[in-house]
Motif scaffolding. Structure first.
Motif, short mmCIF file in Angstrom:
data_model
loop_
_atom_site.label_atom_id
_atom_site.label_comp_id
_atom_site.label_asym_id
_atom_site.label_seq_id
_atom_site.Cartn_x
_atom_site.Cartn_y
_atom_site.Cartn_z
N VAL A 32 0.86 -1.19 0.00
CA VAL A 32 0.00 0.00 0.00
C VAL A 32 0.90 1.24 0.00
N PRO A 33 0.71 2.16 -0.95
CA PRO A 33 1.62 3.30 -1.07
C PRO A 33 1.30 4.40 -0.06
N ALA A 34 2.03 4.44 1.03
CA ALA A 34 1.79 5.41 2.09
C ALA A 34 3.02 5.51 2.97
N THR A 35 3.05 6.55 3.79
CA THR A 35 3.99 6.66 4.88
C THR A 35 3.32 6.06 6.12
N PHE A 36 4.05 5.22 6.86
CA PHE A 36 3.44 4.49 7.98
C PHE A 36 3.99 5.02 9.30
N ILE A 37 3.05 5.45 10.15
CA ILE A 37 3.39 6.10 11.42
C ILE A 37 2.74 5.32 12.57
N TYR A 38 3.54 4.97 13.56
CA TYR A 38 3.08 4.21 14.72
C TYR A 38 2.67 5.19 15.82
N LEU A 39 1.40 5.13 16.20
CA LEU A 39 0.89 6.00 17.26
C LEU A 39 1.30 5.47 18.63
N ASP A 47 7.80 4.21 9.32
CA ASP A 47 8.55 5.40 8.91
C ASP A 47 8.68 6.43 10.03
N GLY A 48 7.89 6.27 11.07
CA GLY A 48 7.96 7.23 12.15
C GLY A 48 6.98 6.90 13.25
N ILE A 49 6.93 7.78 14.23
CA ILE A 49 6.04 7.63 15.38
C ILE A 49 5.23 8.91 15.55
N SER A 50 4.09 8.76 16.20
CA SER A 50 3.27 9.92 16.55
C SER A 50 2.91 9.78 18.02
N VAL A 51 3.43 10.66 18.85
CA VAL A 51 3.35 10.48 20.30
C VAL A 51 2.37 11.46 20.94
N ASP A 52 1.72 10.98 21.99
CA ASP A 52 0.99 11.88 22.88
C ASP A 52 1.95 12.99 23.29
N ARG A 81 10.49 9.76 11.55
CA ARG A 81 9.76 11.01 11.71
C ARG A 81 9.02 11.00 13.06
N VAL A 82 8.70 12.20 13.54
CA VAL A 82 7.96 12.31 14.80
C VAL A 82 6.84 13.33 14.65
N TYR A 83 5.61 12.85 14.84
CA TYR A 83 4.44 13.71 14.95
C TYR A 83 4.00 13.72 16.41
N THR A 84 3.15 14.67 16.76
CA THR A 84 2.61 14.69 18.12
C THR A 84 1.15 15.13 18.10
N TRP A 85 0.41 14.67 19.09
CA TRP A 85 -1.03 14.94 19.21
C TRP A 85 -1.41 15.15 20.67
#
Length: 332
Positions: free
Chosen positions: A195-202, A240-245, A274-278
């Motif tokens: 599946v063509p996407a960037t994969f981010i682990y929450l 590809d990255g993580i997305s953290v609280d 990569r790092v996202y945050t929420w």
């Protein structure tokens, strides 16, 4: 100057409109969001529905619909007992008759004034909206797709992986796509299927991922284990990255104040992740203690101070409920 983070409209612009409604997404597009974030669950007939949870009594008018009174039930979802109405007990045709409601009416009464006006959306609808908005606003707008409760749905015979794969193949051409989940196994399965996407682990601030608890029980690693250097090593090549609280980033000092960021962002970046945050929200109800102000839970506190700690950590993306404030702060 470091590159500013992506500003991601979390469920659209739910600071102003009921989350996941069309007007919420339209507002996020107009306010300059780089991408929007839908959560997806499944209907009984395998339609991917844009809802924060499969239990929908808090975000739709289903509880007031007498024809659906008999669908109220109690289920265990990822170890938690919930009573209400669940998307998997409805066909899409039935769900399409429901209307969106504000999930936090006491904190966001202005948003609640838009209750019961708009139908809920399918994922296919949102792909269409994003494509049209990208043309209208003259910029490429992305989708950060969160898959909810994948292990639970697979266990009841509604495997989300082939549903997501098929919808992406049908609808996602030309749209920058990120897929995220709190369960790493669903991300790995989608990646293995090409599946063509960037994969981010929450990553939650506490607890353990439901998929690993289902297979390993008490031996499942915690989310906190995952953001240690050793845990991050284990993610390299898998996502590809993580997305953290954001609480994982806001480092308390001895006085309990968030004086600076933790090492998580830097540690992840050193490993090419990569790092996202929420989720960055301005209301006192959501800010950590030192940044809260007067006026009660719904009033805005010193959100810029809290967001400044997050910005200075060097994150690659931020989820916001008020895209206008996010764009002004993180791109200003």
């Amino acid at each position: 100057m470091p590159r500013p983070p992506l500003v991601i409209g979390h469920r659209g612009a739910p600071g102003y409109r009921p989350e996941h409604s069309r007007s919420s997404y339209d507002l996020a597009f107009a306010m300059g969001a780089d991408a929007v974030e839908p959560d997806v669950v499944a209907s009984r007939d395998g339609v991917l529905v844009v809802r924060h949870e499969n239990e929908i009594s808090g975000t739709t008018d289903v509880a007031d619909r007498p024809e659906f009174a008999g669908r109220r039930t109690t289920k265990t979802i990822d170890g938690a007992s919930l009573t209400g109405w669940f998307t998997e007990d409805f066909t899409w045709e039935e769900l399409a008759t429901l209307r969106c409601r504000e999930r936090l009416p006491r904190i966001r009464p202005a948003s609640a004034s838009f209750d019961d006006r708009q139908p809920i959306l399918r994922l296919s609808d949102l792909f269409d909206l994003v494509r049209a908005a990208s043309i209208e606003h003259g910029r490429g707008i992305g989708i950060v797709l969160e898959i909810k409760h994948a292990t639970y749905f697979e266990g009841i015979g509604l495997d989300l992986v082939p549903l997501v794969e098929a919808e992406v193949a049908r609808s996602a051409a030309g749209i920058p796509l990120v897929i995220e989940a709190f369960e790493s196994t669903v991300l790995e399965r989608l990646r293995q299927r090409g599946v063509p996407a960037t994969f981010i682990y929450l990553i939650e601030a506490g607890g353990r991922p439901a998929d690993l608890v289902a297979t390993r029980g008490a031996d499942a690693p915690t989310y906190r284990d995952t953001v240690t250097p050793q845990g991050l090593d284990g993610l390299v090549g898998r996502v590809d990255g993580i997305s953290v609280d954001r609480r994982v980033i806001l480092a308390p000092n001895k006085l309990g104040r968030a004086t600076g960021p933790t090492r998580v962002v830097a540690d992840a970046h050193r490993r090419g992740l990569r790092v996202y945050t929420w989720t960055c929200r301005p209301e006192n109800a959501f800010l950590v203690g030192e940044f809260r102000g007067s006026g009660g839970p719904s009033a805005f506190g010193d959100y810029e101070a809290e967001w400044g700690v997050i910005r200075d950590a060097g994150v690659d993306g931020v989820f916001v409920d008020h895209p206008d404030l996010g764009v002004a702060f993180f791109r200003g």
